[in-house]
Each structure stands twice: as structure tokens, then as C-alpha cells.
Write a protein that holds these residues in place. Structure first.
Motif, PDB file in Angstrom:
ATOM      1  N   ARG A  64       0.827  -1.211   0.000  1.00  0.00           N
ATOM      2  CA  ARG A  64       0.000   0.000   0.000  1.00  0.00           C
ATOM      3  C   ARG A  64       0.859   1.256   0.000  1.00  0.00           C
ATOM      4  NH1 ARG A  64      -2.259   0.594   5.623  1.00  0.00           N
ATOM      5  NH2 ARG A  64      -0.082   1.233   5.867  1.00  0.00           N
ATOM      6  N   ASP A  65       1.950   1.228   0.749  1.00  0.00           N
ATOM      7  CA  ASP A  65       2.802   2.408   0.872  1.00  0.00           C
ATOM      8  C   ASP A  65       3.768   2.573  -0.295  1.00  0.00           C
ATOM      9  OD1 ASP A  65       1.550   2.831   3.294  1.00  0.00           O
ATOM     10  OD2 ASP A  65       3.164   1.934   4.474  1.00  0.00           O
TER      11      ASP A  65
ATOM     12  N   GLU B 293      -4.785   4.471  -4.775  1.00  0.00           N
ATOM     13  CA  GLU B 293      -4.997   3.982  -3.426  1.00  0.00           C
ATOM     14  C   GLU B 293      -5.154   2.470  -3.468  1.00  0.00           C
ATOM     15  OE1 GLU B 293      -7.412   5.766   0.431  1.00  0.00           O
ATOM     16  OE2 GLU B 293      -8.014   6.282  -1.601  1.00  0.00           O
ATOM     17  N   LEU B 294      -4.676   1.791  -2.423  1.00  0.00           N
ATOM     18  CA  LEU B 294      -4.771   0.336  -2.334  1.00  0.00           C
ATOM     19  C   LEU B 294      -5.504  -0.010  -1.045  1.00  0.00           C
ATOM     20  CD1 LEU B 294      -3.706  -2.130  -4.012  1.00  0.00           C
ATOM     21  CD2 LEU B 294      -1.872  -2.298  -2.330  1.00  0.00           C
ATOM     22  N   ALA B 295      -6.499  -0.898  -1.163  1.00  0.00           N
ATOM     23  CA  ALA B 295      -7.287  -1.305  -0.005  1.00  0.00           C
ATOM     24  C   ALA B 295      -7.174  -2.809   0.189  1.00  0.00           C
ATOM     25  CB  ALA B 295      -8.754  -0.915  -0.180  1.00  0.00           C
TER      26      ALA B 295
ATOM     27  N   SER C   3      -9.907  -2.679   5.143  1.00  0.00           N
ATOM     28  CA  SER C   3      -9.154  -1.480   5.506  1.00  0.00           C
ATOM     29  C   SER C   3     -10.094  -0.276   5.515  1.00  0.00           C
ATOM     30  CB  SER C   3      -8.002  -1.254   4.531  1.00  0.00           C
ATOM     31  OG  SER C   3      -8.471  -1.171   3.196  1.00  0.00           O
TER      32      SER C   3
ATOM     33  N   ALA D 106      -5.968  -7.725  -1.919  1.00  0.00           N
ATOM     34  CA  ALA D 106      -5.662  -6.304  -2.091  1.00  0.00           C
ATOM     35  C   ALA D 106      -6.293  -5.831  -3.394  1.00  0.00           C
ATOM     36  CB  ALA D 106      -4.155  -6.071  -2.126  1.00  0.00           C
TER      37      ALA D 106
ATOM     38  N   GLY E 155      -7.006  -2.175  -5.781  1.00  0.00           N
ATOM     39  CA  GLY E 155      -6.628  -0.776  -5.922  1.00  0.00           C
ATOM     40  C   GLY E 155      -7.297  -0.130  -7.113  1.00  0.00           C
TER      41      GLY E 155
END
Length: 247
Positions: free
Chosen positions: A90-91, A98-100, A127, A236, A238
Motif C-alpha cells: 500500500r505504501d 490507493e490500495l485497499a 481497511s 488487495a 486498488g
């Protein structure tokens, strides 16, 4: 921290070794972790076309298969992620706006309302930015936010419109009230728009969404998965950046 770094190194090594991932939908997109180091699968447009999400063709899920449950040890393919590995991706993945993250399953969970008998509702941890990434709002109240996902925040949840109507008759007075899950008081802050049942077509769609940051509180420290780098249990997803960095 060493275990987290080892987990991340292994994930990236597996991605480098398998550039020819299976196409889950109609398109694959190689993004910039180096030449063919990562392939991201586009959620099938047919799956999301009728759902109230924003620009569904921009949504990509990391991985090449649909594994379920909780996996431990080395994987032959990478579709599930531990929470520490998801946080790293995510970072670091700048190719996504954006990644969730969301739990791979939606286990049936006993839910006791403020009054009346307990009911069973499929629930999943996500998240805090999950609804923002999906582009889904609330029909009543509000959806989860990143602030709800912070450790120490008051436990909250969002309910699907379907579960809200079928289980509680659409009683708007329940918004803002506390329900009991595993002995923990969790406040219902909102109900999703009609027709939204999650990001995955399944026979038992999620009826509750709870922030990942509340998972240790609700499940208990001994069974919590959030802090375990060897436990892969999250997908994940995004929203691809409109100006991806492919260098």
C-alpha cells in the motif's frame, strides 16, 4: 520486523519468477516494480458493471487466483497477503491512487442488536479506505473511513442494505447504536447503498464490514491475524492511477 522483511522479499521474488500470471478477466497490466515483476488482474467488468461502484474498469486486484481462507507458509502463487505485507505494498505501489485490503472470506458472525435476539450475518474485515477505493457511499449514515481503522478507535461497522432490511426491517433508529460481536460493543455507523454486496460474487455476500484495526479487539489478541506476517488472509484491490509510473 525481520519476519516482515523476509515476507516482503519472498513476495517480490515470487512475482519476479512468475511474469506470466493467468489472466483472471479481460486485461492484465504490468506495473512498475521492475520488468515484469508484478501483474495485476482487472476485476471482470461483468462482475462490477451492475454494482454501485465508481468507474469499475479502474479497479484492479493483485494476484492471479482466488484463494480463500488463511494460508500459512510458502505459496505457489500470490493472491493472498498478510497484513504487514499489504501495508508495505500500500505504501510503495505508486501505480495505484490507493490500495485497499479486504478479508478473503465473509464468515457468518453472531450479532446481537440493542434489543431482540441475536442474528447471524456474514462479516468481513476491510481497511478503512475500502469504500473510498470502491467508490461506494452510504444510503443511511456513513461508510468506514481511514480514521476508523486506527488502533484505539471506537469499534464501528457498516451494514449492507440487504442485511439491514432483512434482519432489522430497515429501522433507521439503529444507526448510531451499539451491537455486540464476540462480547464487544460495535457501533453501527451506516448502511450501504442498495445493490452493493461487496467486491466478490459469492453465495454468502458480506452483510457487515468492520475495520481491520478492530480485528484484534473483536477476535481477541490470541486469534488475531493482523500482526502475523506468516498468515496470508487478505486480498488487495486498488484503483489504478490515471498517471501511472511505469519506470
Amino acid at each position: 520486523m525481520r519476519a516482515v522483511r523476509d515476507d516482503i522479499r519472498f513476495a517480490l521474488r515470487r512475482l519476479r519468477q512468475q511474469p506470466g500470471f493467468t489472466v483472471v478477466a479481460v486485461l492484465t497490466l504490468a506495473l512498475g516494480l521492475g520488468a515484469n515483476t508484478a501483474i495485476f488482474t482487472l476485476l471482470h467488468a461483468v462482475m462490477l458493471r451492475s454494482l454501485p461502484v465508481t468507474r469499475p474498469t479502474e479497479l484492479y486486484r493483485l494476484g492471479d487466483t482466488f484463494n480463500c481462507c488463511v494460508n500459512s507458509g510458502l505459496q505457489t502463487s500470490y493472491s493472498l497477503f498478510s497484513y504487514p505485507l499489504f501495508a508495505h505494498l500500500r505504501d510503495e505501489l505508486k501505480e495505484f491512487d490507493e490500495l485497499a485490503a479486504f478479508q478473503a472470506t465473509a464468515p457468518v458472525t453472531p450479532l446481537r442488536p440493542p434489543t431482540g435476539p441475536s442474528v447471524s450475518v456474514p462479516a468481513t474485515y476491510v481497511s478503512g479506505n475500502y469504500f473510498r477505493v470502491m467508490g461506494v457511499g452510504a444510503a443511511t449514515g456513513r461508510v468506514l473511513t481511514p480514521g476508523d481503522d486506527v488502533v484505539g478507535s471506537p469499534p464501528v461497522m457498516v451494514m449492507s442494505h440487504r442485511a439491514f432490511v432483512e434482519q432489522f426491517g430497515g429501522d433507521a433508529s439503529l444507526i448510531g447504536q451499539a451491537f455486540m460481536i464476540n462480547g464487544v460493543a460495535v457501533t453501527l455507523v451506516g448502511v450501504t447503498t442498495p445493490g452493493f454486496f461487496g467486491e466478490t460474487i459469492r453465495p454468502n455476500p458480506a452483510g457487515l464490514w468492520i475495520p481491520l484495526g478492530q480485528e484484534p479487539v473483536i477476535r481477541g489478541a490470541e486469534t488475531s491475524l493482523v500482526g502475523r506476517p506468516a498468515q496470508d488472509w487478505l486480498y488487495a484491490i486498488g484503483r489504478v492511477s490515471s498517471t501511472p509510473n511505469l519506470d
